[in-house]
Design a protein around this motif. Structure first.
Motif, PDB file in Angstrom:
ATOM      1  N   ARG A  39     123.596  19.761  44.854  1.00 21.94           N
ATOM      2  CA  ARG A  39     124.189  19.060  45.986  1.00 21.94           C
ATOM      3  C   ARG A  39     124.751  20.053  47.008  1.00 21.94           C
ATOM      4  O   ARG A  39     124.124  20.339  48.010  1.00 21.94           O
ATOM      5  CB  ARG A  39     125.297  18.107  45.494  1.00 21.94           C
ATOM      6  CG  ARG A  39     124.777  16.959  44.642  1.00 21.94           C
ATOM      7  CD  ARG A  39     125.947  16.215  43.988  1.00 21.94           C
ATOM      8  NE  ARG A  39     125.490  15.106  43.175  1.00 21.94           N
ATOM      9  CZ  ARG A  39     125.087  15.202  41.907  1.00 21.94           C
ATOM     10  NH1 ARG A  39     125.059  16.377  41.302  1.00 21.94           N
ATOM     11  NH2 ARG A  39     124.702  14.123  41.241  1.00 21.94           N
ATOM     12  N   ALA A  75     121.533  13.514  47.678  1.00 23.97           N
ATOM     13  CA  ALA A  75     121.699  14.624  48.625  1.00 23.97           C
ATOM     14  C   ALA A  75     120.459  14.746  49.508  1.00 23.97           C
ATOM     15  O   ALA A  75     120.567  14.966  50.720  1.00 23.97           O
ATOM     16  CB  ALA A  75     121.971  15.926  47.877  1.00 23.97           C
ATOM     17  N   TYR A 167     128.337  11.391  50.454  1.00 25.66           N
ATOM     18  CA  TYR A 167     127.311  12.436  50.549  1.00 25.66           C
ATOM     19  C   TYR A 167     127.167  12.890  52.001  1.00 25.66           C
ATOM     20  O   TYR A 167     127.103  14.086  52.289  1.00 25.66           O
ATOM     21  CB  TYR A 167     125.970  11.946  49.998  1.00 25.66           C
ATOM     22  CG  TYR A 167     125.838  12.158  48.511  1.00 25.66           C
ATOM     23  CD1 TYR A 167     125.161  13.254  47.998  1.00 25.66           C
ATOM     24  CD2 TYR A 167     126.414  11.263  47.610  1.00 25.66           C
ATOM     25  CE1 TYR A 167     125.049  13.453  46.628  1.00 25.66           C
ATOM     26  CE2 TYR A 167     126.316  11.457  46.243  1.00 25.66           C
ATOM     27  CZ  TYR A 167     125.633  12.550  45.752  1.00 25.66           C
ATOM     28  OH  TYR A 167     125.537  12.761  44.402  1.00 25.66           O
TER      29      TYR A 167
END
Length: 189
Positions: A39, A75, A167
């Protein structure tokens, strides 16, 4: 995104490293390291390369982890939402080609160890993007400098109604900080 004075001081370490390399006409390699390379370190590699390309700073950006998992699908979806073109080769640990413009070279993104064969082994800065990797990797062989640029993990919101927003928030935080870094590099033309 407004940056605090404290955060600017942390980022200045990276600005100084890159500026010293530019001033001495040396290659610049940044390796963003997080535990799973799934991520935050992926966001950082992609945004740093994009910012470097935008400002014309000759930098090569990489990422890695202390464990191999995969570039997290949430992500990947986040960078697609902001306009990156992403092409996947599929598999358990898919390799993605990420494009920030029609004429850009692809940024190759997939989960790998920080010392993977595609990453630099000498003369690079290790940019630690998570506290776990920062604490559990006290020594990164071949690095010239180590910078702790820690970010909260959006993984905490997986499976919740806030997942997409968190995110995107983390991606935008990383983007704004890395654009700040490269905006402060003075090129000699």
């Amino acid at each position: 995104m407004a940056l605090s004075e404290e955060r600017k001081q942390v980022l200045q370490v990276l600005v100084d490293y890159i500026q010293d390399k530019v001033d001495s006409d040396k290659e610049i390699h940044l390796n963003f390291i997080c535990t799973h390379n799934s991520r935050r370190s992926q966001f950082a590699q992609i945004w740093a390369q994009t910012a470097a390309d935008y400002f014309g700073v000759p930098v090569k950006c990489y990422s890695g982890g202390v464990e191999v998992t995969e570039f997290n699908p949430s992500a990947v979806a986040s960078i697609e939402r902001v306009g990156f073109r992403v092409v996947s080769q599929g598999g358990d640990n898919p390799v993605y080609s990420v494009y920030h413009s029609d004429d850009s070279q692809p940024i190759i993104a997939y989960s790998k160890l920080y010392d993977d064969i595609v990453n630099p082994t000498t003369e690079f800065v290790a940019v630690m993007t998570c506290s776990h990797a920062d604490e559990n990797c006290p020594f990164i062989p071949g690095t010239e400098k180590r910078v702790s640029l820690l970010y909260d993990d959006p993984k905490e919101f997986d499976g919740t109604p806030q997942e997409l927003a968190k995110y995107d928030e983390r991606s935008m935080q990383i983007a704004s900080e890395l654009f700040y870094v490269f905006a402060h590099i003075k090129l000699h033309v």
